[in-house]
Structure formats: structure tokens, C-alpha cells
Write an enzyme that holds these catalytic residues in place. Structure first.
Site, short mmCIF file in Angstrom:
data_model
loop_
_atom_site.label_atom_id
_atom_site.label_comp_id
_atom_site.label_asym_id
_atom_site.label_seq_id
_atom_site.Cartn_x
_atom_site.Cartn_y
_atom_site.Cartn_z
N GLY A 80 8.43 17.45 -25.68
CA GLY A 80 8.21 16.08 -26.17
C GLY A 80 6.76 15.69 -26.20
CG HIS B 148 7.34 11.79 -18.82
ND1 HIS B 148 6.42 11.89 -17.79
CD2 HIS B 148 7.49 13.03 -19.31
CE1 HIS B 148 6.05 13.15 -17.66
NE2 HIS B 148 6.68 13.87 -18.57
CG ASP C 83 0.16 0.85 -52.06
OD1 ASP C 83 0.24 -0.33 -52.46
OD2 ASP C 83 -0.81 1.59 -52.29
N GLY D 247 0.92 -6.96 -59.70
CA GLY D 247 -0.35 -6.94 -60.43
C GLY D 247 -0.36 -7.93 -61.57
#
Length: 592
Positions: free
Chosen positions: A64, A226, A408, A569
Site C-alpha cells: 500500500g 497507514h 475540463d 465558450g
């Protein structure tokens, strides 16, 4: 109903074995032991215990934390890495198998992070190996600087600074040093480094639900790798403040965690914890270096920024600072084939970065300044520019919201940067000269906006400038502005590839241009023509909700999503165009 966090995995119980399989397929210099998958040990493919004549350096722990530890197996670093299940210490049998597989006559060094499970399991494996005749030394790394000095036997936690110890030990072993000397160098390195981590979120274990221990506006200082609680939960702060706090904590002379004082040479490691973009890590590194130099009086000889010891998908980073001398730097710079040790970081850094000058433009630029007194046309132009930019600023959130669904998500932010730059620069615009003012607007946009929108608007301004400049010998009329708008649309269409119906800003500007030309040709009052063309711009922008995108990022989005919002736009273009039209109308009405 609560669901497990989304991850690209199969069975959550198989993530470690499948990670190792992918690792050894990717890097041909790595291999795993035959006891796999019960024995999860990654070793150098070119090493066997019978023939290896150097000290083997072995580390490991719970998985991990990738790339730690298996990503550091390679000549010049680790000889083997023992992988436990996620956040679980590897069993004694696996550690013992790794020792047996790679340890030759020179013995092995175990580098162990200071966690109880790791200490016990590696310790028991070491004792068993010694009883079998192997030479074994162990170095425990505990360099956490977040918590007060512990009173009990637990000690400080082992964090990302362990990777620097791996590199020092691996280079020493590769140089042919004895086990005692390799262990001594590793122990010395472990005592020279301090680390502290910060996080915006805790990590999510495979197959489990994401914890909401930290609120939306909170961050945690000093939590472990952790996800175990740290020193404090505080409000989210700018990275400047966070970096200052972390450096102060590591270098605090009262706790004296690391023997670093003014004038010392140091190594800096900025380590991503798994879910933090590299951009943010680089920002933290860029803030840490000058603080170390100027505020703490330290010479920063090496900087390592990236993902070295993660915590699954935790959004956060840790900073490690290691006191360095030339011998440490030589070990860090020594070559290694470990796949995840960073390249391009060795060698002495200059005391200060020298900026490379931007090459000058070959065209001769005229300097322009705001006129001491504005003409009537200058005042009207100023009002139109200010109104247009102000509206764009107010539309920022709406544009971003629309763009998040079809692009985006940054249309509003990009337009906002351009608008604020225009308002800032407008004090120097030659407002009595329409052509040069449009050219200066283009320069502001080019400097501030970036992205495709910035390029398109710069093209638009350049084309309008060329058209207006061609008529500079006479007063700029409404028809000149109309021709400038047509030239701009032609230029954007030529280079961007879009036209009417493509669901772009042109779906607002083309109707506006057509109505403006039509009304002016019919003898309509210029102000009325401008207002009517603005209404056409708004209608055109709103109609994009019915169009299928054929240009830009929206062209990759499904028709079902596209049909829920207008093109951001086009809405932005209609917004500034309408605002400019209203401002021009108000100026004419107030002056008449």
C-alpha cells in the site's frame, strides 16, 4: 446504502499479488520467489545466494506504500523486498525466504521501519537466519517528527525517510563494504533524517468504504502512512503555511529530532502520499527550498520530489530533511538500477537558479500609454471594455459549472484570468486609438489566459487589429468595427476549424456579425444595430444546447450530457458582447 470506494482492482484480497505480477512484467531486472503468492518476495533477477559476493540489503513491510519497497529493488539499492498484505507486516516465513534467497557469504542487512509488527517479524526472522548460519544485521528506522518524543517503547514511526536509508545502504553494499560497515552507514543515515506528513484526506483500503474522518475544510498534521491519527486536525491552509509548519516541526531545536543546525548541508525529499498531483508536490518543493536556505540557513544540496512511499490514495505529502556530508551525497548519487529511484537528481545544485532571459521579439514593439485626456470615442471604448471584462468575471462560476459537464471545467477560470488582466492593464491602453487598444487587449489575453481559449481570443484580437489598422487614416466607424468582427471570425474559423453549428463561441459571434452587418447596411442606427446584434449573440449561444459538438473537448462528450447545458465558450462570448453593447448605448445616451 454505503458502497466500497471505486478502484481498478479485481478481488481486494489479490491486490498485492497482482501488483507484484505487474511489477515484474514491467521491469525485467526483477523476479519473485517460487513460493508466490503465499510468499510475496521481490528479488533482483541477477542475484542468487550461492554466487552473491556482496552484502544483501533487504527491506519490506506492509503493502500500500508503492513504490516502496519493491520499486527499490535493483543493483545499487535493495537486493530483496518482502511484501506483506496491505498495511500488514509480512510473515516471518516470507522474510526468512527472502534472506535465504539472496544472502551470500557477506551476509545481509535488514532495514526495518519502526512499527511493532515489522520489528517483531523481521527480528524473529533475523534470529532464525542467524541460527542457520547467516550473518545478519538490522537497522530500525524511526524518523517521524510529528509527535512529541514518545514515553513508551513504541518510538518514532518509520516514514519516507527510510527510502534515503535504502539508497545509502544499497550504494555502500554495491561498493563492496563489509556488513558491519554497511550497517553502520545505514544507522548513521537513519539518525540524520527527519520526516513529517500532512494530508487532506485519509486513505481508502481496497474493498472498503472511504472514511470521512476529516471534514471538507480540514487537514491533518502528522498522520501516519497507514492513515493513523496524527498530531492535530486543523483548518486547510495555503501550502506556504503548511510547508513552514512542517519545516519548523522537523528542525525544532527543542525536540532535537535531527542534529541539523545553521550552516549544515541537507537533502530535501518531498514525497506524495498517493493522491496528490505532482503539480502540488512541486509547489511544495519550490516553497521549501528557499525557506530552508533563507530562514534556517541551510545549504540544500539535493532535492527529490515525487512518489517514494505512499499511503494508497491519500491526498497529502510528507517532507523529509536529511543532514548530509559528502559521503552521504556520494551514496545518494551512486548509480542504481532500482526502477523507482529518481533519475536526473544527482550532482551539485547551484546556490541559486539563474533565470534564462526570454528572447526578444524580432518585431519592433511600440510603447503605448493611456492618453492624458480621452476623446469621446476613447471614453466609449473604455466603458465597453470595462463592462465586458466585469461581466466575464461575474460569470466565472457559471462557466466553470457548465464546462465541468462538457469540458475540463476551467472555462470560467480561464476567461476570468483574461478579464482581470484586461482590467489591470487597461490603465495603460491607448484608448483614443481603437486599433492599438484592441492589439493591447490581445497582448493582455496572451499573457494571462493560456489554454485554447487564450489562443483563440488572441487570434480574434490580432485579426480585428489588422482590419482596424488598415483604416487608421480615417475615423473608426461602426462599419469598420463590423468588418473587424467579420475578420476575427474568419481568422478563428481558419485556424480553429470551427464554423456555425459546431457548438463553439462562433455560434454567438457569427449571428451577431450577420445581424450587425445586415442592420448597418439597411441604414439602421449603429447603436440599435449593436443592441440587436447582441440579442442575436445571446440567442445563438443559447441555441448551442441543441447542437452536437464538433470541435473542442465537448466533441468527446456524449450527446445526452451535451444536451443538458449550453456551450460555455459561446455563453462567455455572448456575455461580453452584450455587456459591451449595453455600455456603448449608455455612453451615447448620457452624452446626448
Amino acid at each position: 446504502m454505503v458502497f466500497a470506494a471505486k478502484k481498478f482492482i479485481n478481488n481486494p484480497n489479490d491486490v498485492v499479488t497482482e501488483f507484484i505480477e505487474g511489477l515484474v512484467e514491467t521491469y525485467h531486472g526483477l523476479q519473485y520467489l517460487d513460493g508466490f503468492p503465499e510468499v510475496k518476495v521481490v528479488i533482483r533477477a541477477d542475484v542468487s545466494a550461492e554466487k552473491y559476493d556482496k552484502v544483501a540489503v533487504i527491506s519490506g513491510g506492509g503493502s500500500g506504500h508503492e513504490p516502496a519497497h519493491a520499486g527499490y529493488v535493483g543493483e545499487g539499492m535493495l537486493t530483496a523486498a518482502i511484501c506483506g498484505d496491505v498495511f500488514a507486516s509480512p510473515p516471518v516465513d516470507s522474510i526468512l525466504a527472502g534472506i535465504r534467497a539472496v544472502t551470500g557469504t557477506e551476509g545481509c542487512l535488514l532495514i526495518v521501519k519502526n512499527y511493532t509488527g515489522d520489528r517483531l517479524n523481521f527480528g524473529l526472522a533475523a534470529e532464525q537466519a542467524k541460527s542457520e548460519g547467516y550473518k545478519v544485521e538490522t537497522v530500525i528506522v524511526g524518523e517521524d517528527c510529528a509527535l512529541p518524543p514518545p514515553r513508551g517503547i513504541a518510538g518514532r514511526r518509520g516514514l519516507a525517510g527510510t527510502v534515503l536509508v535504502h539508497k545509502v545502504a544499497g550504494a555502500a553494499a554495491e561498493a563492496g563494504l563489509s556488513l558491519e560497515k554497511v550497517a553502520a552507514e545505514a544507522k548513521c543515515a537513519s539518525e540524520m533524517v527527519g520526516t513529517m506528513g500532512v494530508a487532506l484526506s485519509v486513505c481508502t483500503l481496497p474493498g472498503q468504504v472511504t472514511s470521512d474522518r476529516l471534514g471538507e475544510e480540514k487537514m491533518e498534521l502528522g498522520l501516519g502512512i497507514h492513515g493513523e491519527p496524527g498530531a492535530a486536525v486543523v483548518d486547510v491552509q495555503p501550502v506556504d503555511v503548511v510547508v513552514s509548519h512542517v519545516l519548523q516541526q522537523i528542525l525544532n531545536p527543542e525536540t532535537n529530532y535531527v542534529p541539523i543546525t545553521r550552516g549544515n548541508r541537507v537533502v530535501l525529499m518531498v514525497n506524495g502520499l498517493g493522491g496528490t498531483p505532482l503539480m502540488e508536490l512541486m509547489i511544495a518543493a519550490g516553497k521549501a527550498v528557499p525557506k530552508l536556505q533563507l530562514e534556517f540557513g541551510l545549504a540544500v544540496d539535493r532535492v527529490y520530489t515525487g512518489f517514494f512511499m505512499t499511503s494508497l490514495d491519500m491526498a497529502g505529502f510528507s517532507i523529509s530533511i536529511m543532514k548530509a556530508d559528502q559521503s552521504i551525497l556520494d551514496r545518494l548519487d551512486a548509480p542504481t538500477k532500482a526502477p523507482n529511484w529518481p533519475v536526473g537528481t544527482d550532482g551539485n545544485r547551484p546556490p541559486a537558479k539563474t533565470h534564462v532571459p526570454v528572447p526578444p521579439s524580432r518585431s519592433i514593439a511600440e510603447s503605448h500609454n493611456r492618453p492624458q485626456e480621452l476623446s469621446k470615442e476613447g471614453r466609449i471604448l473604455e466603458a465597453a471594455i470595462q463592462a465586458a471584462a466585469t461581466v466575464i468575471i461575474s460569470l466565472k462560476d457559471s462557466l466553470n459549472e457548465w464546462d465541468a459537464k462538457v469540458g475540463d471545467g476551467d472555462c470560467g477560470s480561464t476567461m476570468y484570468r483574461g478579464a482581470t488582466a484586461i482590467l489591470e492593464d487597461m490603465k495603460n491602453y491607448p484608448l483614443n486609438d481603437a486599433a492599438e487598444t484592441v492589439n493591447e487587449i490581445g497582448s493582455s489575453i496572451k499573457r494571462a489566459m493560456g489554454g485554447t481559449s487564450g489562443i483563440i481570443y488572441h487570434l480574434l484580437c490580432k485579426a480585428a487589429y489588422a482590419e482596424l489598422k488598415a483604416n487608421a487614416h480615417s475615423e473608426v466607424t461602426a462599419k469598420h468595427w463590423c468588418e473587424a468582427l467579420k475578420s476575427s471570425i474568419t481568422s478563428v474559423s481558419k485556424y480553429g476549424g470551427a464554423t456555425a453549428g459546431y457548438r463553439t463561441m462562433l455560434d454567438a459571434l457569427i449571428p451577431a456579425s450577420q445581424v450587425l452587418e445586415e442592420k448597418l447596411s439597411a441604414g439602421e442606427d449603429p447603436i440599435s444595430a449593436f443592441i440587436l446584434s447582441a440579442e442575436a449573440a445571446t440567442a445563438g449561444a443559447e441555441s448551442t444546447i441543441q447542437m452536437q459538438a464538433q470541435a473542442g473537448r465537448s466533441s468527446y462528450v456524449s450527446a445526452e450530457i451535451i444536451a443538458t447545458v449550453p456551450d460555455p465558450g459561446a455563453m462567455a462570448a455572448a456575455g461580453w458582447y452584450c455587456a459591451a453593447a449595453r455600455a456603448v448605448k449608455e455612453q451615447y445616451q448620457s452624452s446626448s
